[in-house]
Design a protein around this motif. Structure first.
Motif, PDB file in Angstrom:
ATOM      1  N   CYS A 142     -22.110  43.411  30.601  1.00  0.00           N
ATOM      2  CA  CYS A 142     -22.273  43.833  31.990  1.00  0.00           C
ATOM      3  C   CYS A 142     -23.175  45.063  32.019  1.00  0.00           C
ATOM      4  CB  CYS A 142     -20.913  44.153  32.605  1.00  0.00           C
ATOM      5  SG  CYS A 142     -20.998  44.816  34.274  1.00  0.00           S
ATOM      6  N   PRO A 143     -24.267  45.037  32.799  1.00  0.00           N
ATOM      7  CA  PRO A 143     -25.149  46.211  32.850  1.00  0.00           C
ATOM      8  C   PRO A 143     -24.480  47.408  33.541  1.00  0.00           C
ATOM      9  CG  PRO A 143     -25.943  44.484  34.326  1.00  0.00           C
ATOM     10  CD  PRO A 143     -24.773  43.930  33.588  1.00  0.00           C
ATOM     11  N   ASN A 144     -23.432  47.155  34.321  1.00  0.00           N
ATOM     12  CA  ASN A 144     -22.764  48.246  35.038  1.00  0.00           C
ATOM     13  C   ASN A 144     -21.730  48.961  34.167  1.00  0.00           C
ATOM     14  OD1 ASN A 144     -22.175  49.793  37.421  1.00  0.00           O
ATOM     15  ND2 ASN A 144     -20.301  48.587  37.614  1.00  0.00           N
ATOM     16  N   CYS A 145     -20.780  48.205  33.567  1.00  0.00           N
ATOM     17  CA  CYS A 145     -19.692  48.840  32.815  1.00  0.00           C
ATOM     18  C   CYS A 145     -19.813  48.671  31.303  1.00  0.00           C
ATOM     19  CB  CYS A 145     -18.335  48.318  33.282  1.00  0.00           C
ATOM     20  SG  CYS A 145     -18.051  46.581  32.898  1.00  0.00           S
ATOM     21  N   GLY A 146     -20.630  47.755  30.841  1.00  0.00           N
ATOM     22  CA  GLY A 146     -20.840  47.553  29.410  1.00  0.00           C
ATOM     23  C   GLY A 146     -19.877  46.583  28.756  1.00  0.00           C
ATOM     24  N   ARG A 147     -19.001  45.947  29.524  1.00  0.00           N
ATOM     25  CA  ARG A 147     -18.036  44.997  28.954  1.00  0.00           C
ATOM     26  C   ARG A 147     -18.785  43.813  28.366  1.00  0.00           C
ATOM     27  NH1 ARG A 147     -14.816  40.382  30.082  1.00  0.00           N
ATOM     28  NH2 ARG A 147     -12.692  40.636  29.354  1.00  0.00           N
ATOM     29  N   LYS A 148     -18.463  43.490  27.096  1.00  0.00           N
ATOM     30  CA  LYS A 148     -19.143  42.388  26.420  1.00  0.00           C
ATOM     31  C   LYS A 148     -18.536  41.061  26.810  1.00  0.00           C
ATOM     32  CE  LYS A 148     -20.761  45.038  22.568  1.00  0.00           C
ATOM     33  NZ  LYS A 148     -20.912  45.160  21.152  1.00  0.00           N
ATOM     34  N   LYS A 149     -19.350  40.044  26.725  1.00  0.00           N
ATOM     35  CA  LYS A 149     -18.918  38.674  27.004  1.00  0.00           C
ATOM     36  C   LYS A 149     -17.914  38.253  25.931  1.00  0.00           C
ATOM     37  CE  LYS A 149     -21.507  34.576  28.172  1.00  0.00           C
ATOM     38  NZ  LYS A 149     -22.769  33.872  27.896  1.00  0.00           N
ATOM     39  N   PRO A 150     -16.758  37.686  26.312  1.00  0.00           N
ATOM     40  CA  PRO A 150     -15.782  37.280  25.300  1.00  0.00           C
ATOM     41  C   PRO A 150     -16.319  36.139  24.442  1.00  0.00           C
ATOM     42  CG  PRO A 150     -15.079  36.557  27.477  1.00  0.00           C
ATOM     43  CD  PRO A 150     -16.314  37.389  27.666  1.00  0.00           C
TER      44      PRO A 150
END
Length: 164
Positions: A20-28
């Motif tokens: 996610c470019p906003n929060c940085g959460r990676k794709k599972p």
């Protein structure tokens, strides 16, 4: 390319984005095939255990129904005697623990391995086996002879002495 909501911050991101470019959460990462195989084995083991546990209850009920009243009474008495012996073993273990120099360091054998017998009425004789420290901090393997009585729903020590 579709837009999907980020599971962390709920902003819309590309379905092909690695993070996610906003929060940085990676794709599972997708679950591997080995994980599914192991989960299936555990699931099968749990289901088969549950199915087999029901069979043992049915077998016990069938065996009990086939018994005569005398056999049922004998089995009930044997079960009560077994429970009394088990309680006497545990009580003697606790009595012995109180007599030790360092009860927290004591290493008791399994209570089911103690020699034990009913000596009549509510008097029980148990030999407790324990690895315990003596007054010089030496670890010794000892057998303690314990006699206990069951009175008024309490276990009382009659004698506790070390065997040589």
């Amino acid at each position: 390319m579709a837009l999907v909501k980020c599971k962390e911050c709920a902003k819309e991101i590309s379905s092909e984005a690695e993070a996610c470019p906003n929060c940085g959460r990676k794709k599972p990462k997708p679950t591997s095939g080995l994980t599914w195989v192991i989960a299936g084995i555990f699931g099968f083991a749990i289901i088969s255990t549950m199915m087999n546990s029901g069979k043992t209850d049915e077998e016990k009920a069938a065996r009990l129904a086939a018994m005569t009243p005398e056999q049922r009474a004998t089995e009930a008495k044997d079960k009560a005697d077994s429970e009394d012996l088990s309680s006497a073993r545990y009580a003697c273990k606790e009595f012995v623990k109180r007599t030790l120099n360092d009860p927290d360091a004591a290493q008791f054998d399994e209570t089911s391995t103690y020699d034990s017998k009913r000596e009549g009425g509510d008097l029980f004789h148990v030999q407790v086996k324990v690895r315990a420290k003596n007054g010089f901090n030496a670890l010794r393997y000892i057998t303690v002879d314990c006699k206990t009585i069951h009175a008024n729903d309490k276990w009382l020590p009659v004698s506790v002495k070390e065997l040589t």
